[in-house]
Design a protein around this motif. Structure first.
Motif, PDB file in Angstrom:
ATOM      1  N   CYS A   1       0.842  -1.195   0.000  1.00  0.00           N
ATOM      2  CA  CYS A   1       0.000   0.000   0.000  1.00  0.00           C
ATOM      3  C   CYS A   1       0.882   1.252   0.000  1.00  0.00           C
ATOM      4  N   THR A   2       0.634   2.139  -0.929  1.00  0.00           N
ATOM      5  CA  THR A   2       1.431   3.364  -1.045  1.00  0.00           C
ATOM      6  C   THR A   2       0.709   4.544  -0.396  1.00  0.00           C
ATOM      7  N   GLU A   3       1.440   5.628  -0.236  1.00  0.00           N
ATOM      8  CA  GLU A   3       0.838   6.867   0.265  1.00  0.00           C
ATOM      9  C   GLU A   3      -0.306   7.305  -0.649  1.00  0.00           C
ATOM     10  N   ALA A   4      -0.116   7.142  -1.945  1.00  0.00           N
ATOM     11  CA  ALA A   4      -1.177   7.502  -2.897  1.00  0.00           C
ATOM     12  C   ALA A   4      -2.411   6.631  -2.688  1.00  0.00           C
TER      13      ALA A   4
ATOM     14  N   ARG B   1      -6.011   8.184  -1.813  1.00  0.00           N
ATOM     15  CA  ARG B   1      -7.167   7.924  -2.684  1.00  0.00           C
ATOM     16  C   ARG B   1      -8.256   7.169  -1.917  1.00  0.00           C
ATOM     17  N   ALA B   2      -7.880   6.246  -1.045  1.00  0.00           N
ATOM     18  CA  ALA B   2      -8.862   5.515  -0.239  1.00  0.00           C
ATOM     19  C   ALA B   2      -9.629   6.483   0.654  1.00  0.00           C
ATOM     20  N   THR B   3      -8.925   7.431   1.246  1.00  0.00           N
ATOM     21  CA  THR B   3      -9.556   8.439   2.094  1.00  0.00           C
ATOM     22  C   THR B   3     -10.529   9.292   1.284  1.00  0.00           C
ATOM     23  N   SER B   4     -10.092   9.718   0.130  1.00  0.00           N
ATOM     24  CA  SER B   4     -10.949  10.513  -0.747  1.00  0.00           C
ATOM     25  C   SER B   4     -12.176   9.710  -1.183  1.00  0.00           C
TER      26      SER B   4
ATOM     27  N   ALA C   1     -13.051  16.816   5.869  1.00  0.00           N
ATOM     28  CA  ALA C   1     -11.792  17.398   6.348  1.00  0.00           C
ATOM     29  C   ALA C   1     -10.616  16.494   5.983  1.00  0.00           C
ATOM     30  N   LYS C   2     -10.791  15.185   6.135  1.00  0.00           N
ATOM     31  CA  LYS C   2      -9.719  14.244   5.789  1.00  0.00           C
ATOM     32  C   LYS C   2      -9.483  14.205   4.284  1.00  0.00           C
ATOM     33  N   ARG C   3     -10.555  14.303   3.519  1.00  0.00           N
ATOM     34  CA  ARG C   3     -10.415  14.330   2.048  1.00  0.00           C
ATOM     35  C   ARG C   3      -9.644  15.565   1.612  1.00  0.00           C
ATOM     36  N   ASP C   4      -9.918  16.702   2.242  1.00  0.00           N
ATOM     37  CA  ASP C   4      -9.182  17.920   1.905  1.00  0.00           C
ATOM     38  C   ASP C   4      -7.693  17.740   2.161  1.00  0.00           C
ATOM     39  N   LEU C   5      -7.330  17.112   3.280  1.00  0.00           N
ATOM     40  CA  LEU C   5      -5.918  16.835   3.556  1.00  0.00           C
ATOM     41  C   LEU C   5      -5.341  15.876   2.516  1.00  0.00           C
TER      42      LEU C   5
ATOM     43  N   ASP D   1      -3.086  18.566   0.728  1.00  0.00           N
ATOM     44  CA  ASP D   1      -1.965  18.853   1.623  1.00  0.00           C
ATOM     45  C   ASP D   1      -0.842  17.841   1.385  1.00  0.00           C
ATOM     46  N   PRO D   2       0.206  18.264   0.668  1.00  0.00           N
ATOM     47  CA  PRO D   2       1.284  17.319   0.362  1.00  0.00           C
ATOM     48  C   PRO D   2       2.074  16.881   1.595  1.00  0.00           C
ATOM     49  N   PHE D   3       1.939  17.592   2.715  1.00  0.00           N
ATOM     50  CA  PHE D   3       2.668  17.238   3.927  1.00  0.00           C
ATOM     51  C   PHE D   3       1.859  16.350   4.877  1.00  0.00           C
ATOM     52  N   ALA D   4       0.594  16.176   4.587  1.00  0.00           N
ATOM     53  CA  ALA D   4      -0.230  15.312   5.441  1.00  0.00           C
ATOM     54  C   ALA D   4       0.278  13.873   5.330  1.00  0.00           C
ATOM     55  N   VAL D   5       0.255  13.167   6.452  1.00  0.00           N
ATOM     56  CA  VAL D   5       0.718  11.782   6.494  1.00  0.00           C
ATOM     57  C   VAL D   5      -0.472  10.893   6.830  1.00  0.00           C
ATOM     58  N   PHE D   6      -0.620   9.819   6.084  1.00  0.00           N
ATOM     59  CA  PHE D   6      -1.713   8.875   6.296  1.00  0.00           C
ATOM     60  C   PHE D   6      -1.118   7.518   6.647  1.00  0.00           C
ATOM     61  N   ASN D   7      -1.772   6.822   7.571  1.00  0.00           N
ATOM     62  CA  ASN D   7      -1.301   5.475   7.890  1.00  0.00           C
ATOM     63  C   ASN D   7      -2.447   4.497   7.680  1.00  0.00           C
TER      64      ASN D   7
END
Length: 163
Positions: A26-29, A33-36, A108-112, A116-122
């Motif tokens: 699983c990548t950052e992308a 995309r899953a969040t969006s 709010a999470k979708r906007d990040l 937001d290129p600095f937002a980190v998702f786990n």
């Protein structure tokens, strides 16, 4: 209604789940995309309910245009404000308030995720969001039709209050 499941909202849940189904690759992308996808699953559920106001007569002249007009009526910014209003109303059901709160949170999470290129998702957080959104959407879809439509009208129509 268009889509393989009959609801784009449910297909978007499946897309999100598929994006995070292999944690080792699983990548950052994928996480973004899953969040969006999860936000859009809720947003499209709202649009689907509005459009269903004309679904009773799909052979009528103008049906397609009216369906599309209703489907595209909700605007993201006003919907979030109306979610805040819905949560504080005593005439909304627990499920309606849960839907509004989850939609607001995922916006709010979708906007990040999208901006937001600095937002980190786990993966654990996105997995939790997937479970929460799936539960919320299933509870919303299990509500009586009139309650789903009432919330969709409340959230989806950008009505200015008379002063």
């Amino acid at each position: 209604m268009p889509g393989t499941s009959g609801r784009l909202s449910l297909d978007l849940i499946k897309c999100s789940a598929k994006r995070i189904s292999a944690p080792a690759t699983c990548t950052e992308a994928d996480l973004r995309r899953a969040t969006s996808d999860l936000y859009y699953a809720l947003f499209h559920a709202l649009c689907e309910e509005l459009a269903q106001l004309v679904a009773e007569a799909p052979t009528d002249v103008g049906y397609r245009d009216t369906f599309i007009m209703l489907y595209r009526m909700p605007n993201h910014g006003p919907v979030v404000q109306r979610c805040r209003d819905a949560i504080s109303r005593s005439d909304m059901t627990t499920v309606q308030k849960e839907f509004a709160e989850t939609l607001m949170t995922m916006k709010a999470k979708r906007d990040l995720a999208d901006y937001d290129p600095f937002a980190v998702f786990n993966i654990s957080e996105v997995s939790n969001d997937l479970m929460n959104v799936t539960r919320t959407l299933n509870r919303f879809l299990a509500e009586k039709e009139k309650e789903r439509r009432r919330l969709a009208l409340f959230l989806g129509l950008d009505v200015r209050r008379a002063r």
